[in-house]
Design a protein around this motif. Structure first.
Motif, mmCIF file in Angstrom:
data_model
loop_
_atom_site.group_PDB
_atom_site.id
_atom_site.type_symbol
_atom_site.label_atom_id
_atom_site.label_comp_id
_atom_site.label_asym_id
_atom_site.label_seq_id
_atom_site.Cartn_x
_atom_site.Cartn_y
_atom_site.Cartn_z
ATOM 1 N N THR A 289 5.188 -43.050 6.313
ATOM 2 C CA THR A 289 5.685 -41.957 7.148
ATOM 3 C C THR A 289 4.855 -41.896 8.419
ATOM 4 O OG1 THR A 289 6.307 -40.739 5.174
ATOM 5 C CG2 THR A 289 6.157 -39.462 7.213
ATOM 6 N N ILE A 290 5.482 -42.239 9.534
ATOM 7 C CA ILE A 290 4.767 -42.180 10.818
ATOM 8 C C ILE A 290 4.817 -40.736 11.311
ATOM 9 C CG2 ILE A 290 4.796 -42.971 13.223
ATOM 10 C CD1 ILE A 290 6.172 -45.570 12.086
ATOM 11 N N ARG A 291 3.652 -40.213 11.672
ATOM 12 C CA ARG A 291 3.561 -38.805 12.119
ATOM 13 C C ARG A 291 3.582 -38.745 13.638
ATOM 14 N NH1 ARG A 291 3.638 -35.778 7.214
ATOM 15 N NH2 ARG A 291 2.612 -37.100 5.683
ATOM 16 N N ILE A 292 4.315 -37.777 14.151
ATOM 17 C CA ILE A 292 4.462 -37.628 15.600
ATOM 18 C C ILE A 292 3.724 -36.368 16.053
ATOM 19 C CG2 ILE A 292 6.108 -37.527 17.529
ATOM 20 C CD1 ILE A 292 6.561 -39.921 15.626
ATOM 21 N N MET A 293 2.857 -36.541 17.050
ATOM 22 C CA MET A 293 2.140 -35.388 17.601
ATOM 23 C C MET A 293 2.487 -35.232 19.080
ATOM 24 S SD MET A 293 -1.580 -35.858 15.764
ATOM 25 C CE MET A 293 -2.158 -34.196 16.121
ATOM 26 N N HIS A 294 2.376 -34.006 19.550
ATOM 27 C CA HIS A 294 2.628 -33.699 20.969
ATOM 28 C C HIS A 294 1.896 -32.388 21.254
ATOM 29 C CE1 HIS A 294 4.619 -32.676 24.695
ATOM 30 N NE2 HIS A 294 5.301 -33.813 24.681
ATOM 31 N N PRO A 295 1.200 -32.298 22.384
ATOM 32 C CA PRO A 295 0.430 -31.063 22.635
ATOM 33 C C PRO A 295 1.309 -29.874 23.010
ATOM 34 C CG PRO A 295 0.276 -32.546 24.517
ATOM 35 C CD PRO A 295 1.005 -33.305 23.440
ATOM 36 N N LEU A 296 2.540 -30.149 23.447
ATOM 37 C CA LEU A 296 3.463 -29.132 23.970
ATOM 38 C C LEU A 296 2.851 -28.484 25.226
ATOM 39 C CD1 LEU A 296 4.706 -27.458 20.659
ATOM 40 C CD2 LEU A 296 5.763 -29.355 21.906
ATOM 41 N N PRO A 297 3.646 -28.087 26.207
ATOM 42 C CA PRO A 297 5.110 -28.051 26.173
ATOM 43 C C PRO A 297 5.714 -29.451 26.349
ATOM 44 C CG PRO A 297 4.325 -27.375 28.338
ATOM 45 C CD PRO A 297 3.104 -27.563 27.485
ATOM 46 N N ARG A 298 6.968 -29.584 25.868
ATOM 47 C CA ARG A 298 7.700 -30.843 26.031
ATOM 48 C C ARG A 298 8.906 -30.589 26.933
ATOM 49 N NH1 ARG A 298 10.475 -31.100 19.926
ATOM 50 N NH2 ARG A 298 11.243 -28.961 19.953
ATOM 51 N N LEU A 299 9.355 -31.652 27.571
ATOM 52 C CA LEU A 299 10.587 -31.540 28.350
ATOM 53 C C LEU A 299 11.748 -31.650 27.368
ATOM 54 C CD1 LEU A 299 9.968 -33.737 31.528
ATOM 55 C CD2 LEU A 299 9.898 -31.269 31.325
ATOM 56 N N PRO A 300 12.605 -30.632 27.295
ATOM 57 C CA PRO A 300 13.650 -30.628 26.265
ATOM 58 C C PRO A 300 14.472 -31.911 26.266
ATOM 59 C CG PRO A 300 13.587 -28.519 27.404
ATOM 60 C CD PRO A 300 12.643 -29.433 28.133
ATOM 61 N N HIS A 301 14.499 -32.580 25.109
ATOM 62 C CA HIS A 301 15.333 -33.769 24.824
ATOM 63 C C HIS A 301 14.928 -35.019 25.602
ATOM 64 C CE1 HIS A 301 17.834 -31.066 22.564
ATOM 65 N NE2 HIS A 301 17.867 -30.263 23.618
ATOM 66 N N ILE A 302 13.942 -34.946 26.468
ATOM 67 C CA ILE A 302 13.606 -36.112 27.289
ATOM 68 C C ILE A 302 12.517 -36.949 26.626
ATOM 69 C CG2 ILE A 302 12.550 -36.784 29.492
ATOM 70 C CD1 ILE A 302 14.290 -34.515 30.714
ATOM 71 N N GLU A 303 11.515 -36.280 26.063
ATOM 72 C CA GLU A 303 10.406 -37.040 25.472
ATOM 73 C C GLU A 303 10.698 -37.481 24.050
ATOM 74 O OE1 GLU A 303 6.435 -35.236 26.534
ATOM 75 O OE2 GLU A 303 7.811 -33.743 27.345
ATOM 76 N N MET A 304 11.452 -36.682 23.342
ATOM 77 C CA MET A 304 11.710 -37.005 21.935
ATOM 78 C C MET A 304 13.051 -36.407 21.497
ATOM 79 S SD MET A 304 9.449 -34.214 19.876
ATOM 80 C CE MET A 304 7.873 -34.288 20.699
ATOM 81 N N ASP A 305 13.518 -36.981 20.411
ATOM 82 C CA ASP A 305 14.730 -36.523 19.757
ATOM 83 C C ASP A 305 14.381 -35.216 19.015
ATOM 84 O OD1 ASP A 305 16.953 -36.388 18.218
ATOM 85 O OD2 ASP A 305 16.735 -38.396 17.312
#
Ligand code: CP
Length: 338
Positions: A289-305
């Motif tokens: 299981t590959i874990r996905i991290m992001h500090p947020l904020p994210r650009l809606p729908h652009i960086e990830m599904d």
């Protein structure tokens, strides 16, 4: 040994009492970082319930000269949960005398007369670091200084990995995104990972590669790291598959404000988009299981599904949760017993 003496001992071992936290190196090694995680893990149930009166009479000021949702509000809530009080200057460039040209040094000197600790964000690391050194008379925690470092995010990210995997040693962490120049969260995470036996993989655009100063520190610390520049989409997919953790280094600080540059930039950066299909396929074929991290904020729908949300791949909302006990642990380790 009881819980109280356990927590006291962990606080002691962070060696943070009365100190600033401005960079990841302010906790020089895992000998100090792991006790911070231990303090945070004791505080987790306290954060989720009513809090404790551990810092009566102590006051925290927030001084944020850049926008923030998580860091500023998170510090204010953390201090409240520890039984202290908060004063907030959320738009100092408009509502404080900095609007009339007062220096940051003098502002910090003034705040030091009122409060016991300051949480601060500033767009220019040189100005911020100099002002803290020359003006602050109480400890300062950086909530992000320009593109330099964001140690609160860095320690939150390490703590999230520690809480998820039970350890940090032995993992491969891919730090991925189209701009590593301005990604202070990426710098802090990479530097923080050097305290552990991890494989650090940096992948970004050559024109926006990780600053030389950060790379030099990784070399000085003899980190196990590789840097991949201008990766193709298929190389990105391979790097993702080879990782335990994929840390998306955040588009938001680097996206140009103006059209048409904005749309061009987003188009160029689209090869870094992470989707559920890719990590689900890795689970089927590799059994991990590959874990996905992001500090947020994210650009809606652009960086990830956004279909990743709510799956066991996504750690970014867990990062938001676990930042709270980390902020509380930082404040408590600095102020307890002072
Ligand atoms: N990750 C982070 O620092 O969030 P804010 O900018 O909302 O504080």
């Amino acid at each position: 040994m009881g819980v109280r003496s356990d927590i006291m001992e962990a606080i002691e071992r962070t060696k943070l009492k009365t100190k600033n936290i401005l960079r990841m190196d302010d906790l020089p090694s895992r000998e100090e970082a792991e006790p911070l995680f231990k303090v945070a893990s004791y505080l987790e149930p306290i954060w989720r319930t009513g809090g404790l009166n551990l810092l009566p009479g102590k006051v925290l000021a927030t001084l944020f000269l850049q926008p923030s949702t998580r860091t500023r509000l998170g510090f204010e809530i953390s201090m409240n949960k520890l039984g202290g009080r908060v004063i907030a200057e959320s738009m100092p460039s408009v509502t404080s005398r900095m609007a009339s040209g007062e220096s940051l040094e003098d502002t910090l000197q003034t705040l030091s007369a009122y409060v016991d600790i300051i949480a601060m964000r500033h767009p220019d690391p040189d100005i911020a670091l100099k002002a803290v050194e020359e003006g602050a008379r109480v400890p300062v925690i950086s909530g992000g200084f320009g593109g330099y470092e964001h140690p609160v995010a860095g320690y939150t990210d390490l703590y999230t990995i520690w809480r998820t995997f039970g350890e940090i040693d032995g993992l491969t962490v891919l730090i991925l995104g189209p701009d590593h120049v301005k990604s202070r969260v990426a710098h802090s995470l990479a530097l923080g990972l050097t305290k552990f036996k991890t494989k650090i993989v940096l992948a970004t655009e050559e024109a926006r590669r990780t600053p030389k100063g950060v790379i030099q520190k990784l070399k000085d610390k003899k980190a196990n790291f590789t840097e991949h520049l201008n990766p193709s989409r298929s190389q990105i997919e391979e790097l993702v598959w080879d990782s335990d953790v994929v840390y998306l280094s955040a588009f938001v600080p680097c996206v140009p404000e103006e059209e048409p540059e904005r749309s061009e930039w987003i188009e160029r950066a689209s090869k870094y988009h992470l989707n559920l299909e890719l990590v689900e396929k890795a689970r089927k074929e590799l059994g991990k299981t590959i874990r996905i991290m992001h500090p947020l904020p994210r650009l809606p729908h652009i960086e990830m599904d956004h279909a990743l949300d709510g799956t066991d791949h996504a750690l970014y909302w867990k990062q938001v949760d676990l930042a709270q006990p980390i902020r509380m642990a930082m404040i408590l380790s600095i102020l307890f017993g002072t």
